[in-house]
Design a protein around this motif. Sequence first.
Motif, mmCIF file in Angstrom:
data_model
loop_
_atom_site.group_PDB
_atom_site.id
_atom_site.type_symbol
_atom_site.label_atom_id
_atom_site.label_comp_id
_atom_site.label_asym_id
_atom_site.label_seq_id
_atom_site.Cartn_x
_atom_site.Cartn_y
_atom_site.Cartn_z
ATOM 1 N N MET A 1 6.585 67.361 12.276
ATOM 2 C CA MET A 1 5.117 66.930 12.350
ATOM 3 C C MET A 1 4.888 66.491 13.574
ATOM 4 O O MET A 1 5.727 65.537 13.982
ATOM 5 C CB MET A 1 5.103 66.068 10.933
ATOM 6 N N LYS A 2 3.682 66.486 14.247
ATOM 7 C CA LYS A 2 3.388 65.705 15.388
ATOM 8 C C LYS A 2 2.911 64.252 15.149
ATOM 9 O O LYS A 2 2.508 64.208 14.095
ATOM 10 C CB LYS A 2 2.061 66.636 16.121
ATOM 11 N N ILE A 3 3.393 63.425 16.050
ATOM 12 C CA ILE A 3 3.225 62.043 15.929
ATOM 13 C C ILE A 3 1.582 61.766 16.134
ATOM 14 O O ILE A 3 1.154 62.159 17.069
ATOM 15 C CB ILE A 3 4.011 61.207 16.775
ATOM 16 N N LYS A 4 1.158 61.079 15.309
ATOM 17 C CA LYS A 4 -0.478 60.623 15.609
ATOM 18 C C LYS A 4 -0.746 59.123 15.316
ATOM 19 O O LYS A 4 0.140 58.521 14.429
ATOM 20 C CB LYS A 4 -1.362 61.244 14.546
ATOM 21 N N VAL A 5 -1.486 58.315 16.150
ATOM 22 C CA VAL A 5 -2.013 57.259 16.199
ATOM 23 C C VAL A 5 -3.205 57.255 15.293
ATOM 24 O O VAL A 5 -4.265 58.111 15.507
ATOM 25 C CB VAL A 5 -2.337 56.556 17.370
ATOM 26 N N ILE A 6 -3.169 56.806 14.151
ATOM 27 C CA ILE A 6 -4.493 56.980 12.972
ATOM 28 C C ILE A 6 -5.368 55.590 13.411
ATOM 29 O O ILE A 6 -6.584 55.895 13.218
ATOM 30 C CB ILE A 6 -3.882 56.989 11.543
ATOM 31 N N SER A 7 -4.973 54.470 13.591
ATOM 32 C CA SER A 7 -5.644 53.319 13.701
ATOM 33 C C SER A 7 -5.064 52.175 14.755
ATOM 34 O O SER A 7 -3.767 52.345 14.713
ATOM 35 C CB SER A 7 -6.094 52.670 12.533
ATOM 36 N N VAL A 8 -5.817 51.714 15.365
ATOM 37 C CA VAL A 8 -5.247 50.594 16.161
ATOM 38 C C VAL A 8 -6.043 49.356 15.837
ATOM 39 O O VAL A 8 -7.256 49.303 15.642
ATOM 40 C CB VAL A 8 -5.299 50.686 17.627
ATOM 41 N N ASN A 9 -5.286 47.961 15.553
ATOM 42 C CA ASN A 9 -5.900 46.948 14.900
ATOM 43 C C ASN A 9 -5.387 45.621 15.553
ATOM 44 O O ASN A 9 -4.137 45.358 16.088
ATOM 45 C CB ASN A 9 -5.321 46.909 13.528
ATOM 46 N N ILE A 10 -6.347 44.704 15.716
ATOM 47 C CA ILE A 10 -6.117 43.582 16.011
ATOM 48 C C ILE A 10 -6.638 42.616 15.081
ATOM 49 O O ILE A 10 -7.633 42.529 14.347
ATOM 50 C CB ILE A 10 -6.584 43.289 17.690
ATOM 51 N N SER A 11 -6.078 41.197 15.416
ATOM 52 C CA SER A 11 -6.802 39.783 14.939
ATOM 53 C C SER A 11 -6.912 38.964 15.860
ATOM 54 O O SER A 11 -5.935 38.589 16.807
ATOM 55 C CB SER A 11 -5.706 39.422 13.574
ATOM 56 N N GLU A 12 -8.003 38.214 16.068
ATOM 57 C CA GLU A 12 -8.081 37.131 17.002
ATOM 58 C C GLU A 12 -7.482 36.015 16.731
ATOM 59 O O GLU A 12 -7.250 35.093 17.509
ATOM 60 C CB GLU A 12 -9.725 36.960 17.365
ATOM 61 N N LYS A 13 -7.296 35.629 15.632
ATOM 62 C CA LYS A 13 -6.840 34.289 15.023
ATOM 63 C C LYS A 13 -5.567 34.662 13.873
ATOM 64 O O LYS A 13 -5.557 35.585 13.220
ATOM 65 C CB LYS A 13 -7.796 33.639 14.121
ATOM 66 N N LYS A 14 -4.541 33.856 14.054
ATOM 67 C CA LYS A 14 -3.354 34.042 13.290
ATOM 68 C C LYS A 14 -3.996 33.893 11.759
ATOM 69 O O LYS A 14 -4.722 32.904 11.556
ATOM 70 C CB LYS A 14 -2.205 33.049 13.517
ATOM 71 N N GLY A 15 -3.208 34.399 10.893
ATOM 72 C CA GLY A 15 -3.610 34.174 9.417
ATOM 73 C C GLY A 15 -4.726 35.003 8.953
ATOM 74 O O GLY A 15 -5.178 34.723 7.711
ATOM 75 N N THR A 16 -5.379 35.621 9.750
ATOM 76 C CA THR A 16 -6.651 36.745 9.420
ATOM 77 C C THR A 16 -6.082 38.167 9.291
ATOM 78 O O THR A 16 -5.125 38.409 10.081
ATOM 79 C CB THR A 16 -7.656 36.286 10.206
ATOM 80 N N VAL A 17 -6.739 38.922 8.283
ATOM 81 C CA VAL A 17 -6.478 40.290 8.499
ATOM 82 C C VAL A 17 -6.781 41.101 9.735
ATOM 83 O O VAL A 17 -7.969 40.795 10.610
ATOM 84 C CB VAL A 17 -7.208 41.188 7.193
#
Length: 94
Positions: A1-17
Amino acid sequence: MKIKVISVNISEKKGTVKVPVGQIELNSNGVAGDAHAGKWHRQVSLLGTESFRKFEITAGRALQYGEFAENITTEGIVLYETHPLDRFVIGDVL
């Protein structure tokens, strides 16, 4: 199977989703703009959709990308078989 990036994610503050964003920039401190970037042991975290889907079944609900605090949601790579300092090639990107 080919490797894919599905989503890239960040949080600007620690303790947040983390929330999905259109793109991220990786640098020597991790993900630019992410609260967990810095000179320590956990600059960038990855989670495979394979694990993500398994937990959705256990939890009995749909999850949002970033909810596990992962910066990069992948598909097609067995992440628990990788090691620190491994490098991944996805498309034209190393």
